[in-house]
Design an enzyme around this catalytic site. Structure first.
Site, PDB file in Angstrom:
ATOM      1  CB  SER A 238      38.845  50.768  43.054  1.00 54.56           C
ATOM      2  OG  SER A 238      40.107  50.753  42.472  1.00 54.56           O
ATOM      3  CG  ASP A 470      39.495  43.961  39.625  1.00 55.39           C
ATOM      4  OD1 ASP A 470      40.232  44.788  39.043  1.00 55.39           O
ATOM      5  OD2 ASP A 470      38.570  44.287  40.371  1.00 55.39           O
ATOM      6  CG  HIS A 498      38.096  47.803  38.762  1.00 49.38           C
ATOM      7  ND1 HIS A 498      38.778  47.138  39.756  1.00 49.38           N
ATOM      8  CD2 HIS A 498      38.124  49.127  39.102  1.00 49.38           C
ATOM      9  CE1 HIS A 498      39.194  48.006  40.652  1.00 49.38           C
ATOM     10  NE2 HIS A 498      38.803  49.215  40.292  1.00 49.38           N
TER      11      HIS A 498
END
Length: 529
Positions: A238, A470, A498
């Site tokens: 991320s 995602d 995710h």
């Protein structure tokens, strides 16, 4: 209250820990050879320039540090503290102390050096991620060959954490109405953002000017040198992909084996990032809604209900909570408000494994007026403890995001004008995410960063991983970043949730393990399911 940029989630063997952030987009298909539409959208963004290869004399004492490892109270892990300059432009201005932890390579096999890990956020504790998951949950063959290392970025967790509000004040902040119905409620939302920002500024006025991603990436190079590694090996998830890509852009000759999982697009300004992430949450919710509508226990409609109706039913439930919150069995007297319920639903979008929990929580709230389940999901997102305290996740998240990019909006008036675009991007979440984008408008420190393309010319192969559905880091960002990085290999996971590494795809894990252990990157455009 939603933070501005990207949410990420760390995993432990038993639970999911919300690591937070917020606001960004949808999915598309194809390899990095076809990313022109994404990367070209912000063609005006300049490329991040690499730093000189030689170390400035004023920084050499930092690079000469030798870590003094000690037991940190967690079996199998060691800890140390390293120093970095508060201000790289003026190293004489003082230091920041960085918390570092490692689990040494277990063997067998030749040690390959250190592997730094970062779970994202910004604001997620890399040290906690290492000790709770990566140091014990990464593939055994990777742990055998690498010292797995984590450093909490400046301003985060154990590294001089930014603090903004105490527990009761943070409770009030998270319950602020993010879908104001009139100017009075708009004013209350603006006041909440102002109070939050003022609290952060009062706590750390000097540090708040020096918690940017570029500074955190420069800190990682000091850590690399202290560990004795010629190159940096790194797995970032991320926001961690932005941190890793920034490192590669600043030090392309020192970039080793880099895995960027759940990629951000560094070339986009804040408003575009937030709008695209809004589309991403809508994509993830559509996948959840389709799954829910196939089940007899779906609280948002009978079996076979159209996806659009599922979304309308959830929106109607949020509207009901806006008018009349429901009990949540909370020891501190909190009720389930629209804002907390929305956060709970968003938290469950990060992993399809949480969909069952979300269905049960929605059933309890909608049919039995018991908001405890959704409040629990919301609390996990905000990292609120049972005693009413909060980690510094949300504080650091805002501090980094608001320094990295100028704010998405300059005023409530601009948000109102943008509402149709955000609501089109997500009929369920768009209004709230648009207003959440206003939080950096009142930040006490002006942004020092800007949207930049990252090319990292001359870097070794970098593996960029994207998941097609995602919610927090839309797949198009992985395509765009892989189109920017000169040596990128795009690895695609066709699935939900995710990030992809360590989430159940043998194909993804095998490709990344081969790269980390043998230096063999996957073919560009490789797809897994």
């Amino acid at each position: 209250m939603y933070p501005r940029r990207t949410l990420s989630r760390t995993r432990t063997a038993a639970t999911l820990l919300a690591v937070a952030a917020l606001l960004l987009a949808g999915c598309s298909a194809g390899s990095s050879t076809s990313t022109a539409s994404s990367a070209g959208r912000e063609a005006e963004a300049a490329a991040l320039a690499p730093l000189p290869r030689s170390t400035p004399a004023a920084l050499k004492p930092y690079y000469a540090q030798k870590p003094r490892w000690r037991d940190c109270g967690v079996p199998g892990f060691q800890c140390t503290t390293l120093k970095a300059p508060l201000d790289y432009a003026d190293p004489s201005a003082g230091d920041v102390r960085l918390a570092v932890s490692r689990r040494q390579a277990t063997g067998p096999g030749k040690r390959l050096g250190s592997l730094l890990v970062n779970p994202g956020g910004p604001g997620g504790s890399a040290v906690a991620y290492l000790q709770q998951y990566a140091g014990v949950g990464y593939p055994a063959e990777v742990r055998a060959r690498y010292d797995i290392v984590a450093v909490d970025p400046r301003g985060v967790a154990r590294s001089e954490p930014v603090e903004c509000l105490d527990g009761p004040a943070m409770d009030a902040y998270t319950q602020t109405d993010l879908t104001p119905d009139d100017r009075r409620e708009e004013g209350a939302l603006v006041e909440a953002f102002r109070k939050f920002a003022e609290g952060c500024g009062a706590d750390a006025p000097r540090l708040l000017r020096h918690v940017s991603t570029i500074e955190a990436a420069r800190d990682m190079d000091i850590v690399r040198a202290a560990l004795g590694d010629r190159k940096l090996n790194f797995v970032g998830a991320s926001y961690g992909t932005f941190l890793g890509a920034t490192y590669a852009g600043l030090y392309p000759d020192r970039a080793g084996r880099l895995v960027l999982d759940g990629a951000l697009d560094p070339s986009l300004p804040a408003r575009r990032l937030n709008l695209e992430q809004t589309e991403g949450f809508d994509t993830a919710f559509t996948a959840f809604a389709e799954d829910c509508a196939r089940r007899s226990d779906c609280p948002l409609g009978a079996k076979g209900t159209p996806v659009e109706t599922v979304g309308k039913n959830l929106r109607s439930f949020f509207d009901e909570l806006d008018a009349r919150p429901i009990p949540a069995g909370d020891a501190d007297g909190r009720e389930l408000t629209e804002s907390l319920a929305t956060t709970g639903v968003i938290a469950a979008m990060y992993d399809e494994g949480a969909w069952e929990q979300l269905r049960e929580a929605l059933t309890s709230a909608m049919k039995h007026r018991d908001g405890a389940g959704l409040l629990l999901l919301s609390d996990s997102y905000y990292e609120r403890e049972a005693d009413g305290s909060y980690s510094n996740l949300m504080f650091a998240n805002a501090a980094v995001n608001c320094l990295d990019l100028p704010p998405a909006f300059a005023s409530p008036e601009e948000v109102r004008k943008a509402l149709p675009e955000f609501e089109k991007a997500s009929p369920v979440f768009g209004e709230g995410l648009a207003w959440a984008s206003l939080n950096c408008t009142y930040w006490p420190v002006e942004a020092t960063g800007e949207a930049q393309r990252i090319e990292a010319k001359g870097a070794a192969p970098v593996v960029v991983v994207g998941t097609t559905r995602d919610p927090a880091t839309p797949y198009r960002w992985a395509r765009s970043l892989s189109g920017q990085l000169s040596s990128a290999r795009l690895l695609t996971y066709d699935g939900d949730g995710h990030t992809a590494y360590g989430r159940g795809s043998r194909c993804i894990d095998a490709a990344i393990n081969a790269y980390l252990l043998r230096g063999t990157p996957p073919a560009d455009g490789k797809r897994c399911s």
